[in-house]
Design an enzyme around this catalytic site. Sequence first.
Site, short mmCIF file in Angstrom:
data_model
loop_
_atom_site.label_atom_id
_atom_site.label_comp_id
_atom_site.label_asym_id
_atom_site.label_seq_id
_atom_site.Cartn_x
_atom_site.Cartn_y
_atom_site.Cartn_z
N CYS A 2 -36.84 29.22 32.32
CA CYS A 2 -36.74 27.80 32.60
C CYS A 2 -37.01 27.09 31.05
O CYS A 2 -37.80 27.22 30.27
CB CYS A 2 -38.32 27.53 33.28
SG CYS A 2 -38.65 25.86 33.50
N GLU A 118 -31.46 23.96 35.73
CA GLU A 118 -30.89 25.53 35.36
C GLU A 118 -29.33 25.32 35.00
O GLU A 118 -28.88 24.44 35.82
CB GLU A 118 -31.37 26.59 36.28
CG GLU A 118 -31.02 27.99 35.85
CD GLU A 118 -31.48 28.35 34.52
OE1 GLU A 118 -30.66 28.20 33.60
OE2 GLU A 118 -32.83 28.62 34.33
#
Length: 242
Positions: A2, A118
């Site tokens: 992340c 992402e």
Amino acid sequence: MCGRFTLRTDPKTVAEHFGLPELPLLEPRYNIAPGQPVDIVRAVPVAALDGVAADTAPPGGSRREWSRVQWGLVPQWAKNPAEAGWINARAETAAARPAFRAAFRYRRCLVPADGFYEWKRLDRRKQPYFIRFRDDRLFAFAGLWESRETEDGSALESCAILTTGPNALMSQIHDRMPAILPPQFYAEWLNPALQDPAALQGLLRPYPADEMEAFPVGDYVNAPVHEGPRCLERGEIAGSLF
């Protein structure tokens, strides 16, 4: 992993969701990046909070506190605290790794968010995706925080976000995802009396994919200095991931 996320939810909703005693000072953030200040929720002893009566504290003698720390955990033993720290910690190994071992047992936190980014590799480029709950609701990553003294004697507080294996949605984008905690696990995760690594690791699972969605966004979000709603504008791949 992340590496970027958002927190756009209004302060009143944030305070109610996390059971905070007062409204946090917040402005919408659309591109929170490593090295930047991030907001966390953690449990602190009642004695550390001015004006809080001990008889109003929950079991364990602690209250939830809203704090701002650096994203990038710097261990207490790091030789150079100015170095960028670890932004992520693997849920499967954090309890045993020297950088995270103490924080995993004693200094856990919640990292409020309402979406994250992402990047999926497509041929010769990487396509950014924005991932959120279908109703765009507030949630929390499982996090660890650390505190150490700098050369000038000031305290440096920092954090890392725990990651786990992907759910069915995330597996089409990346092989890791942040560990999102359901609200019913908040108290357990923050409980300073709970220090058993096995019990804690049991809370860190891939969040069910059917409650989440992902859609491509433009390359504007690639630069950490970029902020604002433009970060969420749809990218050149039309539609959602499915």
